[in-house]
Design an enzyme around this catalytic site. Structure first.
Site, mmCIF file in Angstrom:
data_model
loop_
_atom_site.group_PDB
_atom_site.id
_atom_site.type_symbol
_atom_site.label_atom_id
_atom_site.label_comp_id
_atom_site.label_asym_id
_atom_site.label_seq_id
_atom_site.Cartn_x
_atom_site.Cartn_y
_atom_site.Cartn_z
ATOM 1 N N ARG A 20 0.931 -1.114 0.124
ATOM 2 C CA ARG A 20 -0.058 0.024 0.038
ATOM 3 C C ARG A 20 0.781 1.418 0.114
ATOM 4 O O ARG A 20 0.359 2.350 -0.127
ATOM 5 C CB ARG A 20 -0.884 -0.087 1.164
ATOM 6 C CG ARG A 20 -1.944 -0.998 1.045
ATOM 7 C CD ARG A 20 -2.762 -1.472 2.370
ATOM 8 N NE ARG A 20 -1.969 -2.290 3.233
ATOM 9 C CZ ARG A 20 -2.500 -2.496 4.539
ATOM 10 N NH1 ARG A 20 -3.651 -2.255 4.881
ATOM 11 N NH2 ARG A 20 -1.644 -3.511 5.151
ATOM 12 N N GLY A 80 1.692 -13.775 6.294
ATOM 13 C CA GLY A 80 1.068 -13.187 7.428
ATOM 14 C C GLY A 80 2.154 -12.968 8.665
ATOM 15 O O GLY A 80 3.109 -13.499 8.634
ATOM 16 N N GLY A 142 -7.410 -4.628 13.186
ATOM 17 C CA GLY A 142 -8.025 -5.709 13.652
ATOM 18 C C GLY A 142 -8.962 -5.156 15.070
ATOM 19 O O GLY A 142 -8.309 -4.044 15.699
ATOM 20 N N ARG A 318 25.201 22.555 6.110
ATOM 21 C CA ARG A 318 25.313 21.198 5.705
ATOM 22 C C ARG A 318 26.272 20.452 6.689
ATOM 23 O O ARG A 318 26.937 20.796 7.725
ATOM 24 C CB ARG A 318 25.805 20.936 4.262
ATOM 25 C CG ARG A 318 24.450 21.447 3.460
ATOM 26 C CD ARG A 318 25.223 21.942 1.982
ATOM 27 N NE ARG A 318 25.702 20.515 1.491
ATOM 28 C CZ ARG A 318 26.409 20.319 0.524
ATOM 29 N NH1 ARG A 318 27.017 21.636 -0.181
ATOM 30 N NH2 ARG A 318 27.009 19.343 0.065
HETATM 31 C C1 UD1 Z 1 -1.786 -5.964 11.619
HETATM 32 C C2 UD1 Z 1 -2.906 -6.996 12.476
HETATM 33 C C3 UD1 Z 1 -3.729 -5.801 13.296
HETATM 34 C C4 UD1 Z 1 -3.535 -4.887 13.879
HETATM 35 C C5 UD1 Z 1 -2.520 -3.767 12.939
HETATM 36 C C6 UD1 Z 1 -1.905 -2.832 13.593
HETATM 37 C C7 UD1 Z 1 -2.417 -9.169 12.147
HETATM 38 C C8 UD1 Z 1 -3.213 -10.301 11.311
HETATM 39 N N1 UD1 Z 1 -3.142 -7.944 11.916
HETATM 40 O O1 UD1 Z 1 -2.495 -5.392 10.673
HETATM 41 O O2 UD1 Z 1 -4.765 -6.562 13.814
HETATM 42 O O3 UD1 Z 1 -4.638 -3.898 14.017
HETATM 43 O O4 UD1 Z 1 -1.414 -4.655 12.491
HETATM 44 O O5 UD1 Z 1 -1.109 -2.028 12.972
HETATM 45 O O6 UD1 Z 1 -1.525 -9.177 12.525
HETATM 46 N N2 UD1 Z 1 4.562 -8.527 8.321
HETATM 47 C C9 UD1 Z 1 5.716 -9.475 8.326
HETATM 48 N N3 UD1 Z 1 5.169 -10.784 7.320
HETATM 49 C C10 UD1 Z 1 4.074 -10.729 6.741
HETATM 50 C C11 UD1 Z 1 3.235 -9.955 6.944
HETATM 51 C C12 UD1 Z 1 3.393 -8.742 7.941
HETATM 52 O O7 UD1 Z 1 6.693 -9.346 8.575
HETATM 53 O O8 UD1 Z 1 3.827 -11.866 6.269
HETATM 54 C C13 UD1 Z 1 4.992 -7.451 9.205
HETATM 55 C C14 UD1 Z 1 5.009 -6.353 8.360
HETATM 56 O O9 UD1 Z 1 5.903 -5.569 7.904
HETATM 57 C C15 UD1 Z 1 4.423 -5.088 9.688
HETATM 58 C C16 UD1 Z 1 3.699 -5.951 10.276
HETATM 59 O O10 UD1 Z 1 4.107 -7.306 10.380
HETATM 60 O O11 UD1 Z 1 5.488 -4.660 10.076
HETATM 61 C C17 UD1 Z 1 2.271 -5.912 10.293
HETATM 62 O O12 UD1 Z 1 1.949 -6.156 8.956
HETATM 63 P P1 UD1 Z 1 0.673 -5.501 8.237
HETATM 64 O O13 UD1 Z 1 0.532 -5.934 7.004
HETATM 65 O O14 UD1 Z 1 0.851 -3.935 8.138
HETATM 66 O O15 UD1 Z 1 -0.618 -5.861 9.136
HETATM 67 P P2 UD1 Z 1 -1.805 -4.781 9.249
HETATM 68 O O16 UD1 Z 1 -2.757 -5.077 8.173
HETATM 69 O O17 UD1 Z 1 -1.557 -3.348 9.518
HETATM 70 MG MG MG Z 2 0.154 -2.436 9.486
#
Ligand code: UD1
Ligand code: MG
Length: 449
Positions: A20, A80, A142, A318
């Site tokens: 995003r 995830g 969430g 700078r």
């Molecule tokens: C996640 C939570 C959500 C919460 C929100 C808060 C889950 C399923 N959901 O959603 O409940 O409200 O964060 O900001 O956990 N990441 C990985 N590997 C992956 C996916 C994600 O390392 O496969 C890391 C991302 O880099 C990020 C964090 O986990 O730093 C959260 O991932 P993101 O995809 O932003 O989750 P949200 O949709 O924000």
């Molecule tokens: Mg997030």
């Protein structure tokens, strides 16, 4: 720092693609107040005093951007947040204590809040403590679903939530304390049967409840918990970070005449009685001593300014610049990798690069140090009390001795001794009445045409 905190491991999830953000840069390397979000989160957990920090990174994460003194694991298939934490499990084997899990895209969390996720594990016997916050804009987060006794039952993601669940204002901040012993089994049991087909870390809550274990919510301020998923979020988080830094500066004795127009960095250091006028930008690595006055529209980065100096308006400092006590840098003056001695002045329209200027020297308007020949950089040394006449070019490498005077408009290519005069100027031609005769002649030729 307590024993609990030392035996705690922090895992920061930072492997997400950040689609995003629409960026070539990994999301967690986007900056807030002059440092990457990841560096900010690492600094916060370090301040808590945890024993170890493990980062879960994507395979393309640039090595040079990995903060020092952390361990890393790579998540190859991004399936995830639950899958991300699973990558760290082998590193946790044989390490009892708490595991605090943070997201690399929630950069404003405070150390005291992280500590509140660790403490209740032992104190209250919780298996999981979840950071929750209430917001009137819960979109995308969430939601924390409570049971009829107001206890946390499960977390439902926005994309899986029913309409009733979407109306819940209590959100998951993405920060958790876990009792380490249960984690491996829970992560094994996660199923990707949800709207996104991912292994949700958030499903651990439900599993803990199934196991008859206690889970709890640590209620946190919304301003600390905003997650960054797109550039709009990034701008919101930047605004909050700036507000926090400005408030800290003002409470520490800095006058910000129009605070909302001043941009600070996470590491900007001020002594008391500094005055900052409107529209000033501080990049990384700026230190200002007592009584420094920064006038409007100045841009400073990597600069140290001593007591009572006056900078700007419209000045640019700078990296590698050191300004001495009570020195003056005026409008449209740029300094780079240079020392301006105490009481020295460069008040108008100059470039001073790779230069040492002695105490009390005066750099006239339009002085340029020619420090670069297209290949290499060279130094200029200007002695104490020297006077550089306006519009002079100082071709480096060059030494101008103490007390020397450079005549205005000179191009200086060789060393000038102390107290000498150096001037390179074509002789003056004066022809009385020449201009008037010239114009008369032109008028005559116009009539003929
Ligand atoms: C996640 C939570 C959500 C919460 C929100 C808060 C889950 C399923 N959901 O959603 O409940 O409200 O964060 O900001 O956990 N990441 C990985 N590997 C992956 C996916 C994600 O390392 O496969 C890391 C991302 O880099 C990020 C964090 O986990 O730093 C959260 O991932 P993101 O995809 O932003 O989750 P949200 O949709 O924000
Ligand atoms: Mg997030």
């Amino acid at each position: 720092m307590t024993k609990n905190q030392k035996s705690t491991t922090a895992v920061i999830l930072a492997a997400g693609l950040g689609k995003r953000m629409k960026s070539e840069r990994p999301k967690v390397l986007h900056e807030v107040a002059g440092q990457s979000m990841l560096a900010a989160v690492v600094a916060e957990v370090r301040a808590v005093g945890v024993g170890r920090i493990i980062l879960v990174l994507g395979p393309e994460f640039p090595k040079a951007a990995i903060p020092s003194e952390v361990e890393t694991v790579v998540q190859h298939n991004r399936q995830g947040t639950g899958d991300a934490l699973r990558q760290a499990i082998p590193l946790l084997a044989g390490h009892p204590g708490a595991v605090v899990v943070l997201a690399g895209d929630v950069p404003l969390i405070r150390p005291s809040t992280i500590a509140r996720l660790i403490e209740p594990l032992e104190r209250d016997g919780l298996a999981i403590a979840v950071a929750g916050f209430t917001t009137d804009q819960p979109q995308g987060y969430g939601r924390l679903v409570l049971d009829d006794q107001n206890r946390l039952e499960r977390i439902v993601e926005q994309k899986d939530a029913t309409e009733a669940e979407q109306a819940i204002g209590l959100c998951n901040a993405g920060a958790y304390g876990f009792a380490a012993e249960y984690l491996p089994a829970w992560l094994q049991r996660l199923q990707p049967n949800n709207a996104q087909g991912e292994y949700y870390l958030t499903d651990c809550i439900k599993l803990a409840r199934q196991d008859g274990l206690a889970v709890g919510v640590a209620h946190c301020a919304e301003a600390e918990m905003l997650g960054v998923n797109n550039r709009l979020d990034l701008a919101r988080v930047e605004a909050l970070a700036q507000q926090r830094l400005r408030e800290a500066a003002m409470l520490a004795g800095v006058t910000l005449r129009q605070p909302e127009t001043v941009t600070l960095s996470f590491d900007t250091e001020f002594a008391e009685d500094v005055i900052v006028e409107p529209f000033v930008v501080f990049g990384r690595g700026v230190r200002l001593a007592r009584g420094v006055h920064i006038r409007s529209f100045s841009h400073l980065e990597g600069a140290v300014v001593a007591e009572g100096a006056i900078i700007g308006p419209y000045a640019r400092l700078r990296p590698g610049t050191r300004i001495g006590a009570a020195a003056h840098v005026g409008n449209f003056v740029e300094l780079k990798n240079s020392d301006l001695g105490a009481g020295a002045k460069a008040n108008h329209l100059s470039y001073i690069g790779d230069t040492t200027v002695g105490e009390g020297a005066n750099i006239g308007a339009g002085t340029i140090t020619c420090n670069y020949d297209g290949f290499d950089k060279y130094r200029t040394e200007i002695g104490a009390g020297a006077f550089i006449g306006s519009n002079s070019s100082l071709v480096a490498p060059l030494r101008v001795g103490a007390g020397a005077i450079i005549g205005a408009g000179s191009v200086i290519t060789a060393a000038v001794d102390a107290d000498a005069l150096a001037v390179t100027r074509a002789g003056l031609t004066l022809r009385p009445g020449w201009a008037a005769r010239f114009r008369e002649g032109k008028k005559g030729s116009m009539k003929k045409k």
